[in-house]
Design a protein around this motif. Structure first.
Motif, PDB file in Angstrom:
ATOM      1  N   GLY A   3      13.478  15.091 -38.548  1.00 56.64           N
ATOM      2  CA  GLY A   3      14.665  14.341 -38.200  1.00 56.64           C
ATOM      3  C   GLY A   3      14.609  13.778 -36.796  1.00 56.64           C
ATOM      4  O   GLY A   3      13.580  13.829 -36.115  1.00 56.64           O
ATOM      5  N   VAL A   4      15.753  13.247 -36.346  1.00 55.06           N
ATOM      6  CA  VAL A   4      15.810  12.561 -35.055  1.00 55.06           C
ATOM      7  C   VAL A   4      16.968  13.030 -34.179  1.00 55.06           C
ATOM      8  O   VAL A   4      17.087  12.587 -33.035  1.00 55.06           O
ATOM      9  CB  VAL A   4      15.930  11.027 -35.263  1.00 55.06           C
ATOM     10  CG1 VAL A   4      14.681  10.465 -35.911  1.00 55.06           C
ATOM     11  CG2 VAL A   4      17.163  10.686 -36.110  1.00 55.06           C
ATOM     12  N   GLU A   5      17.794  13.921 -34.673  1.00 51.96           N
ATOM     13  CA  GLU A   5      19.006  14.295 -33.956  1.00 51.96           C
ATOM     14  C   GLU A   5      18.878  15.591 -33.154  1.00 51.96           C
ATOM     15  O   GLU A   5      19.716  15.881 -32.304  1.00 51.96           O
ATOM     16  CB  GLU A   5      20.184  14.404 -34.926  1.00 51.96           C
ATOM     17  CG  GLU A   5      20.507  13.100 -35.623  1.00 51.96           C
ATOM     18  CD  GLU A   5      21.600  13.230 -36.677  1.00 51.96           C
ATOM     19  OE1 GLU A   5      22.252  12.218 -36.991  1.00 51.96           O
ATOM     20  OE2 GLU A   5      21.788  14.354 -37.197  1.00 51.96           O
ATOM     21  N   VAL A  51      12.091   7.881 -28.647  1.00 50.15           N
ATOM     22  CA  VAL A  51      12.786   7.370 -29.832  1.00 50.15           C
ATOM     23  C   VAL A  51      11.788   6.789 -30.827  1.00 50.15           C
ATOM     24  O   VAL A  51      11.862   7.040 -32.039  1.00 50.15           O
ATOM     25  CB  VAL A  51      13.837   6.323 -29.439  1.00 50.15           C
ATOM     26  CG1 VAL A  51      14.359   5.593 -30.675  1.00 50.15           C
ATOM     27  CG2 VAL A  51      14.993   6.976 -28.698  1.00 50.15           C
ATOM     28  N   GLY A  52      10.837   6.025 -30.326  1.00 49.84           N
ATOM     29  CA  GLY A  52       9.843   5.434 -31.200  1.00 49.84           C
ATOM     30  C   GLY A  52       8.995   6.478 -31.911  1.00 49.84           C
ATOM     31  O   GLY A  52       8.687   6.341 -33.097  1.00 49.84           O
ATOM     32  N   VAL A  53       8.613   7.518 -31.197  1.00 55.99           N
ATOM     33  CA  VAL A  53       7.793   8.582 -31.791  1.00 55.99           C
ATOM     34  C   VAL A  53       8.564   9.290 -32.892  1.00 55.99           C
ATOM     35  O   VAL A  53       8.032   9.548 -33.988  1.00 55.99           O
ATOM     36  CB  VAL A  53       7.349   9.579 -30.701  1.00 55.99           C
ATOM     37  CG1 VAL A  53       6.709  10.812 -31.333  1.00 55.99           C
ATOM     38  CG2 VAL A  53       6.366   8.912 -29.744  1.00 55.99           C
ATOM     39  N   SER A  72      14.996   2.176 -38.878  1.00 59.98           N
ATOM     40  CA  SER A  72      14.127   2.520 -37.757  1.00 59.98           C
ATOM     41  C   SER A  72      14.072   1.386 -36.739  1.00 59.98           C
ATOM     42  O   SER A  72      14.203   1.613 -35.525  1.00 59.98           O
ATOM     43  CB  SER A  72      12.718   2.840 -38.262  1.00 59.98           C
ATOM     44  OG  SER A  72      11.835   3.091 -37.190  1.00 59.98           O
ATOM     45  N   ARG A  73      13.900   0.157 -37.214  1.00 55.22           N
ATOM     46  CA  ARG A  73      13.841  -0.986 -36.301  1.00 55.22           C
ATOM     47  C   ARG A  73      15.138  -1.115 -35.506  1.00 55.22           C
ATOM     48  O   ARG A  73      15.127  -1.363 -34.298  1.00 55.22           O
ATOM     49  CB  ARG A  73      13.583  -2.284 -37.080  1.00 55.22           C
ATOM     50  CG  ARG A  73      12.168  -2.427 -37.604  1.00 55.22           C
ATOM     51  CD  ARG A  73      11.896  -3.848 -38.061  1.00 55.22           C
ATOM     52  NE  ARG A  73      12.788  -4.264 -39.150  1.00 55.22           N
ATOM     53  CZ  ARG A  73      12.528  -4.098 -40.440  1.00 55.22           C
ATOM     54  NH1 ARG A  73      11.391  -3.500 -40.822  1.00 55.22           N
ATOM     55  NH2 ARG A  73      13.382  -4.516 -41.362  1.00 55.22           N
ATOM     56  N   ALA A  74      16.258  -0.904 -36.172  1.00 58.48           N
ATOM     57  CA  ALA A  74      17.548  -1.011 -35.492  1.00 58.48           C
ATOM     58  C   ALA A  74      17.718   0.065 -34.428  1.00 58.48           C
ATOM     59  O   ALA A  74      18.402  -0.151 -33.422  1.00 58.48           O
ATOM     60  CB  ALA A  74      18.676  -0.923 -36.517  1.00 58.48           C
ATOM     61  N   CYS A  75      17.085   1.207 -34.639  1.00 61.98           N
ATOM     62  CA  CYS A  75      17.199   2.327 -33.698  1.00 61.98           C
ATOM     63  C   CYS A  75      16.163   2.259 -32.577  1.00 61.98           C
ATOM     64  O   CYS A  75      16.168   3.101 -31.675  1.00 61.98           O
ATOM     65  CB  CYS A  75      17.057   3.656 -34.444  1.00 61.98           C
ATOM     66  SG  CYS A  75      18.422   4.022 -35.565  1.00 61.98           S
ATOM     67  N   GLY A  76      15.259   1.294 -32.646  1.00 59.13           N
ATOM     68  CA  GLY A  76      14.241   1.161 -31.616  1.00 59.13           C
ATOM     69  C   GLY A  76      12.898   1.728 -31.985  1.00 59.13           C
ATOM     70  O   GLY A  76      12.015   1.858 -31.132  1.00 59.13           O
ATOM     71  N   ALA A 112      20.856  12.214 -41.536  1.00 60.13           N
ATOM     72  CA  ALA A 112      20.598  11.495 -40.284  1.00 60.13           C
ATOM     73  C   ALA A 112      20.269  10.034 -40.543  1.00 60.13           C
ATOM     74  O   ALA A 112      20.679   9.141 -39.788  1.00 60.13           O
ATOM     75  CB  ALA A 112      19.463  12.174 -39.518  1.00 60.13           C
ATOM     76  N   LEU A 113      19.521   9.782 -41.618  1.00 59.40           N
ATOM     77  CA  LEU A 113      19.192   8.403 -41.974  1.00 59.40           C
ATOM     78  C   LEU A 113      20.462   7.615 -42.301  1.00 59.40           C
ATOM     79  O   LEU A 113      20.651   6.485 -41.834  1.00 59.40           O
ATOM     80  CB  LEU A 113      18.234   8.392 -43.167  1.00 59.40           C
ATOM     81  CG  LEU A 113      17.846   7.023 -43.719  1.00 59.40           C
ATOM     82  CD1 LEU A 113      17.110   6.195 -42.680  1.00 59.40           C
ATOM     83  CD2 LEU A 113      16.998   7.181 -44.985  1.00 59.40           C
TER      84      LEU A 113
END
Length: 298
Positions: free
Chosen positions: A108-110, A183-185, A229-233, A274-275
């Protein structure tokens, strides 16, 4: 970390990933303490970590083990599931953790924000690991993939500390990179993981069957995830993601799928949830992701 040749490493959660890293680091000569429940601690103290791997060979490595961290370490690898993160963090008291790097290998990313609420910003270094590794019994790890790749990042972490840890991991076995752009990773991993985890779990099939029998759905979900993903950077090339799926061994299973098969709680919120939350923030329509997450959560 202070440049010493032997690091003191805590592994919070010696499961498939944590156990593999604990075994590799111990075999390389580093001092490793695994933090886990009482039964796992007993086994680890008596027998150490046993790794079965086509890449690294079959070996046994001695480790220390305890239910809570009782002494300072240089780095703490957080290798638990999101579903048990809150409870697991009680095993690492902040006053004992001190100046250790806190390196979460969570899906995840959070989660970085959660950990930065607990530990200093400049010491939280999110990691990404690409591997298929399973704990088949306490202290017994089967590394099934022909690779183990680690990316280390952390926009607020001193570069020299990341590089030192990267060199230690690289020398222990995993192919390791130190990368800019946290963020990208994280979204690079999420872009690959979300379609893989959600569809293998939804259909109870390994990746090879998903990418053939459910190809259209896979393509649609990959495209949705790439747009978020693109929108989030982060990166967002659907063709690249699909090429990676096609290159994986057909029998590959996601960790979420293995959790479902074993009747364990799913990391559905950390991945699918999260997505969907990121898509909503950016006003992106993700109908396939929305449906699959709902089906898995029903």
């Amino acid at each position: 970390m202070t440049g010493r040749s032997v690091l003191r490493v805590a592994v919070l959660g010696p499961g498939g990933i944590g156990g593999l890293l604990a075994g590799l680091l111990s075999r390389a000569g580093h001092r490793v303490v695994c933090l886990a429940g009482e039964e796992s601690v007993r086994v680890l103290r008596e027998s150490g970590v046993s790794v079965r791997s086509g890449v690294y060979g079959d070996f046994n490595a001695s480790v220390d083990a305890d239910t809570v961290l009782r002494e300072p370490v240089d780095v703490c690898l957080v290798c638990v599931k999101h579903t048990s993160l809150d409870a697991a963090l009680r095993r690492v008291p902040a006053d004992v953790l001190g100046d250790a790097l806190f390196v979460p290998f969570l899906n995840g990313v959070e989660h970085p924000a959660v950990l930065r609420d607990r530990h200093r910003d400049e010491l939280v270094a999110p990691g990404v690991i690409r591997v298929e590794s399973t704990r088949v019994a306490p202290g017994v790890i089967e590394h099934g993939s022909p690779f183990c790749e680690v990316d280390l990042t952390g926009d607020r972490v001193a570069r020299e500390r990341l590089e030192e840890l990267g060199e230690v991991l690289r020398a222990s076995g995993p192919v390791t990179r130190v990368l800019d752009d946290e963020v990208g990773v994280l979204w690079a991993k999420m872009s690959f993981l979300a379609p893989f985890a959600l569809l293998t779990t939804r259909y109870g099939l390994p990746l090879g069957d998903v990418r053939t029998r459910h190809r259209d759905e896979l393509v649609a979900l990959v495209e949705e995830t790439a747009a978020v993903s693109r929108a989030c950077g982060g990166p967002g090339d659907p063709a690249q993601a699909l090429a990676r799926y096609d290159a994986f061994p057909a029998g590959t299973k996601s960790s979420m799928q293995r959790d479902a098969e074993a009747g364990r709680p799913l990391e559905l919120d950390a991945i699918g949830g999260a997505l969907l939350r990121a898509a909503e923030r950016h006003g992106i329509s993700v109908p396939v992701a929305t449906r699959v997450v709902a089906e898995l959560g029903s």
